[in-house]
Write a protein that holds these residues in place. Structure first.
Motif, mmCIF file in Angstrom:
data_model
loop_
_atom_site.group_PDB
_atom_site.id
_atom_site.type_symbol
_atom_site.label_atom_id
_atom_site.label_comp_id
_atom_site.label_asym_id
_atom_site.label_seq_id
_atom_site.Cartn_x
_atom_site.Cartn_y
_atom_site.Cartn_z
ATOM 1 N N SER A 227 0.781 -1.263 -0.066
ATOM 2 C CA SER A 227 -0.052 -0.001 0.146
ATOM 3 C C SER A 227 0.698 1.206 -0.114
ATOM 4 O O SER A 227 0.706 2.091 -0.844
ATOM 5 C CB SER A 227 -0.849 0.061 1.285
ATOM 6 N N LEU A 228 1.906 1.364 0.882
ATOM 7 C CA LEU A 228 2.899 2.496 0.885
ATOM 8 C C LEU A 228 3.637 2.649 -0.403
ATOM 9 O O LEU A 228 3.678 3.823 -0.935
ATOM 10 C CB LEU A 228 3.878 2.261 1.942
ATOM 11 N N ARG B 127 2.408 1.787 -3.445
ATOM 12 C CA ARG B 127 1.605 2.106 -4.342
ATOM 13 C C ARG B 127 1.223 3.688 -4.079
ATOM 14 O O ARG B 127 1.218 4.511 -5.149
ATOM 15 C CB ARG B 127 0.152 1.565 -4.459
ATOM 16 N N GLN B 128 1.136 4.126 -2.842
ATOM 17 C CA GLN B 128 1.072 5.547 -2.706
ATOM 18 C C GLN B 128 2.283 6.501 -3.089
ATOM 19 O O GLN B 128 2.052 7.484 -3.809
ATOM 20 C CB GLN B 128 0.887 5.929 -1.133
ATOM 21 N N HIS B 129 3.322 5.721 -2.975
ATOM 22 C CA HIS B 129 4.664 6.535 -3.317
ATOM 23 C C HIS B 129 4.589 6.769 -4.733
ATOM 24 O O HIS B 129 4.898 7.859 -5.300
ATOM 25 C CB HIS B 129 5.934 5.755 -2.748
ATOM 26 N N GLU C 219 2.252 6.673 -6.826
ATOM 27 C CA GLU C 219 1.170 7.705 -7.171
ATOM 28 C C GLU C 219 1.455 8.933 -7.123
ATOM 29 O O GLU C 219 1.463 9.869 -8.124
ATOM 30 C CB GLU C 219 -0.284 7.476 -6.349
#
Length: 91
Positions: free
Chosen positions: A72-73, A75-77, A79
């Protein structure tokens, strides 16, 4: 940091692959960074051993939860990074 020259024996094919990728000037830096990463892994392994001795083994469920959080982290990075790159089609 002070440096000192050491002699080590490496498989020739591996050493030549690395030298071809990083050049002769980058070889020592590459080996140094590889050793530093290994030391980090060794210290982490030692810490995990201590943690499990204090709190019990890390369960499969805990590992899965940690992996889901890592993804999840990541993916956030990705994005945030994608949003910070200017749109080159507009030029």
């Amino acid at each position: 940091m002070a440096t000192k020259k050491y002699t080590v024996t490496l498989p020739e094919e591996l050493a030549e692959e690395i030298r071809a990728e990083v050049g002769s000037g980058g070889f020592s830096r590459y080996v140094t960074q590889a050793i530093e990463r290994q030391r980090e892994r060794d210290h982490l392994h030692e810490f995990v051993g201590w943690w499990e001795g204090e709190h019990g083994e890390v369960t499969d469920a805990e590992l899965a939860l940690a992996e889901a959080e890592r993804l999840s982290l990541q993916r956030q990075h990705a994005e945030l990074k994608a949003r910070s790159v200017p749109d080159r089609k507009a030029s």
